[in-house]
Design an enzyme around this catalytic site. Structure first.
Site, PDB file in Angstrom:
ATOM      1  N   CYS A   1       0.836  -1.193   0.000  1.00 14.36           N
ATOM      2  CA  CYS A   1       0.000   0.000   0.000  1.00 14.36           C
ATOM      3  C   CYS A   1       0.881   1.257   0.000  1.00 14.36           C
ATOM      4  O   CYS A   1       1.861   1.340   0.758  1.00 14.36           O
ATOM      5  CB  CYS A   1      -0.881  -0.006   1.253  1.00 14.36           C
ATOM      6  SG  CYS A   1      -1.862   1.499   1.494  1.00 14.36           S
TER       7      CYS A   1
ATOM      8  N   TRP B   1      27.882 -13.461  35.093  1.00 12.52           N
ATOM      9  CA  TRP B   1      27.372 -12.098  34.893  1.00 12.52           C
ATOM     10  C   TRP B   1      27.756 -11.572  33.520  1.00 12.52           C
ATOM     11  O   TRP B   1      26.922 -11.027  32.796  1.00 12.52           O
ATOM     12  CB  TRP B   1      27.926 -11.157  35.968  1.00 12.52           C
ATOM     13  CG  TRP B   1      27.413  -9.748  35.797  1.00 12.52           C
ATOM     14  CD1 TRP B   1      26.284  -9.225  36.361  1.00 12.52           C
ATOM     15  CD2 TRP B   1      27.985  -8.716  34.984  1.00 12.52           C
ATOM     16  NE1 TRP B   1      26.111  -7.917  35.947  1.00 12.52           N
ATOM     17  CE2 TRP B   1      27.142  -7.582  35.098  1.00 12.52           C
ATOM     18  CE3 TRP B   1      29.101  -8.629  34.166  1.00 12.52           C
ATOM     19  CZ2 TRP B   1      27.398  -6.389  34.423  1.00 12.52           C
ATOM     20  CZ3 TRP B   1      29.358  -7.439  33.493  1.00 12.52           C
ATOM     21  CH2 TRP B   1      28.512  -6.328  33.631  1.00 12.52           C
TER      22      TRP B   1
ATOM     23  N   TYR C   1      25.177 -10.595  30.534  1.00  6.39           N
ATOM     24  CA  TYR C   1      25.123  -9.225  30.033  1.00  6.39           C
ATOM     25  C   TYR C   1      25.453  -9.163  28.546  1.00  6.39           C
ATOM     26  O   TYR C   1      24.875  -8.373  27.800  1.00  6.39           O
ATOM     27  CB  TYR C   1      26.065  -8.333  30.842  1.00  6.39           C
ATOM     28  CG  TYR C   1      25.715  -6.867  30.703  1.00  6.39           C
ATOM     29  CD1 TYR C   1      24.465  -6.402  31.087  1.00  6.39           C
ATOM     30  CD2 TYR C   1      26.620  -5.969  30.154  1.00  6.39           C
ATOM     31  CE1 TYR C   1      24.131  -5.070  30.949  1.00  6.39           C
ATOM     32  CE2 TYR C   1      26.293  -4.630  30.017  1.00  6.39           C
ATOM     33  CZ  TYR C   1      25.049  -4.188  30.406  1.00  6.39           C
ATOM     34  OH  TYR C   1      24.702  -2.865  30.254  1.00  6.39           O
TER      35      TYR C   1
ATOM     36  N   ASP D   1      23.447  -9.459  39.249  1.00  9.09           N
ATOM     37  CA  ASP D   1      23.776  -8.038  39.178  1.00  9.09           C
ATOM     38  C   ASP D   1      23.326  -7.333  40.461  1.00  9.09           C
ATOM     39  O   ASP D   1      22.174  -7.462  40.901  1.00  9.09           O
ATOM     40  CB  ASP D   1      23.082  -7.410  37.971  1.00  9.09           C
ATOM     41  CG  ASP D   1      23.420  -5.940  37.811  1.00  9.09           C
ATOM     42  OD1 ASP D   1      24.437  -5.652  37.165  1.00  9.09           O
ATOM     43  OD2 ASP D   1      22.669  -5.098  38.338  1.00  9.09           O
TER      44      ASP D   1
END
Length: 505
Positions: A66, A433, A437, A453
């Site tokens: 469209c 960790w 991350y 964390d």
């Protein structure tokens, strides 16, 4: 379409529900046109429509986009996303032009699967073949560049991979029913020096810049994203102001300067690309979409997370919150390791030393007045360098060296996310960790969750929730598959109350 029924799609179409924009497309049998669910046109009768999970699938079935609601400008939402990691990577590579210069067998080899299996995955989850996806995407991107950029038709034909202007004109007229020039909006080229006296002039469009508009799925909290990037901007590599994010880049052997400015008229960004790298605008736009998380279905995510009484008030206070992505996997891996167990400010300082010491300087005429001086170093630039001179502990420098060696291996950066993390997990100095991350921001995993964390733990404790990683992991099961967004809400909540002990980079 795995989660949406035709009846639900039709209800969303009748109400023009913006939450479904990009999640499905409506093809009208009587006109041969397909639209976004937010199209302002008169709603067609139920018996006259077919629903498709992607614009590419609608085009592959013979429908034309469209010209009013512009499906090519909808927030990207590949049907494969989250369904199959290999296919998700295949979709990303096709989006970035893997089939413009290579074949389906080449792509399959790159993914570590057979071309037959790749075709099966593609057909099952997207409704089209890889070639159909690539062809339709080329058409959609070409029209987006025509309408939303200031490139010439010749430049667009070249960038979109048509080979010649004649083929470009013929193909687009065949697909859209009109010549490309008939629907060009035409962005005004700003005068060369009219804003030189203003402090932020280097971050405004200049005469030779490429300018492109990218839409975001609403709601879109651009202020929160800019604040996040501003706190972590690496000196010499990035510059972040009140209304812009700028950085040096290097793509396909070409350097450049990119500036992203939030739009004021609708959710999205104005992307300004300066320098030789402008030829890679399609790859740049794909990276920007991930960096600013433009395609996240925030209403769905927020509704899901708000079912938890602990998160409900947090979600309500932070509408439009996104998970900031990264520009480059290797760059982010370096920044994540540099930031282990130190403050955000200290991590910025170390990353700035790395950029200044080992990055490649950009031409002065490209970055004049921006404060940006170098692009981020490649793995080969850092291999064998005495990284302890950056002011790092010896153990941290050794971890960096091990990760640099892996990223220097051909194809390592292109591994699927799970495999890449598994490989990095074997390296000394890379703990849970860091892996979580990296998954959250470096790989864009919406369900990644660094439960250990300190900021997240402090936020949940303040909200009356778990205060230790084991209990939090158990509680967070109710947040799946959007735990990365839960983490971002918790960080934002802590920052709002000036309680956060920043532990992320």
């Amino acid at each position: 379409m795995d989660t949406l029924t035709d009846d639900l799609c039709y209800q969303a179409l009748k109400t023009r529900d913006a939450r479904f924009d990009g999640r499905f497309y409506t093809a009208v049998l009587t006109t041969g046109i397909f639209c976004r669910p937010i199209c302002p046109a008169v709603t067609p009768k139920r018996g006259n429509v077919r629903f498709y999970p992607s614009a590419e699938a609608a085009m592959a079935n013979g429908f034309r986009p469209c010209l009013r609601c512009r499906p090519e400008a909808a927030p990207g939402s590949p049907a494969a996303a989250g369904v199959h990691t290999t296919l998700a990577r295949a979709v990303r590579l096709v989006e970035e032009g893997a089939l413009d210069t290579g074949s389906v067998p080449d792509l399959a080899e790159r993914l570590g699967i057979t071309d037959r299996y790749l075709r099966q995955l593609y057909k099952r989850h997207t409704g089209v073949t890889p070639q159909q996806h690539a062809q339709a995407r080329r058409l959609l991107r070409a029209r987006q560049l025509i309408v939303d950029s200031n490139l010439s038709m010749t430049e667009i034909a070249d960038i979109a991979g048509f080979g010649s202007l004649r083929r470009f004109n013929h193909t687009l007229k065949q697909a859209y029913g009109d010549a490309p020039t008939a629907y060009r909006r035409g962005l005004r080229q700003p005068a060369g020096n009219t804003t030189r006296h203003r402090p932020d002039a280097p971050f405004k469009p200049a005469r030779d810049d490429l300018v492109l508009f990218l839409q975001a799925r609403p709601p879109f909290d651009s202020d929160a994203l800019l604040a996040f990037f501003r706190a972590r901007a690496v000196p010499g590599l990035e510059a972040v102001g009140e209304d812009y994010y700028a950085r040096a880049l290097h793509i396909r052997g070409q350097s450049g300067l990119m500036i992203c400015r939030p739009r004021t008229d609708q959710p999205g960004l104005q992307v300004i690309l300066r320098g030789p790298a402008r030829q890679a605008i399609l790859e740049v736009s794909a990276r920007v979409r991930r960096l600013f998380d433009l395609d996240a279905d925030l209403p769905t995510i927020a509704d899901h997370l708000a079912r938890d009484p602990m998160l409900h008030p947090v979600v309500t206070r932070h509408p439009g919150l996104r998970v900031p992505g990264c520009w480059d996997r290797f760059e982010f891996a370096m920044r994540a390791i540099l930031g282990q167990q130190i403050s955000v400010a200290a991590a910025r300082t170390l990353a700035g030393r790395m950029v200044a010491g080992y990055g490649v300087a950009l031409p002065e005429e490209l970055v004049e007045g921006t404060g940006i001086t170098h692009r981020f170093p490649e793995p080969e630039d850092l291999a064998g360098q005495p990284l302890s001179t950056l002011g790092l502990p010896r153990s941290r420098a050794e971890t960096l060296a091990r990760v640099i060696t892996r990223f220097a291996e051909p194809g390592f950066a292109e591994l699927d996310g799970n495999t890449l993390l598994e490989q990095l997990a074997t390296l000394r100095g890379i703990g849970p960790w860091t892996l979580n991350y990296l998954a959250l921001r470096g790989l864009g995993d919406p369900d990644a969750f660094p439960a250990s964390d300190l900021g997240i733990l402090k936020a949940t404790a303040q909200l009356g929730g778990p205060a230790d990683p084991k209990s939090l992991i158990h509680h967070a099961e109710r947040w799946r598959p959007w735990r990365a967004y839960a983490a971002q809400y918790l960080w934002a909540e802590l920052a709002t109350h000036s309680l956060r002990q920043e532990t992320t980079v």
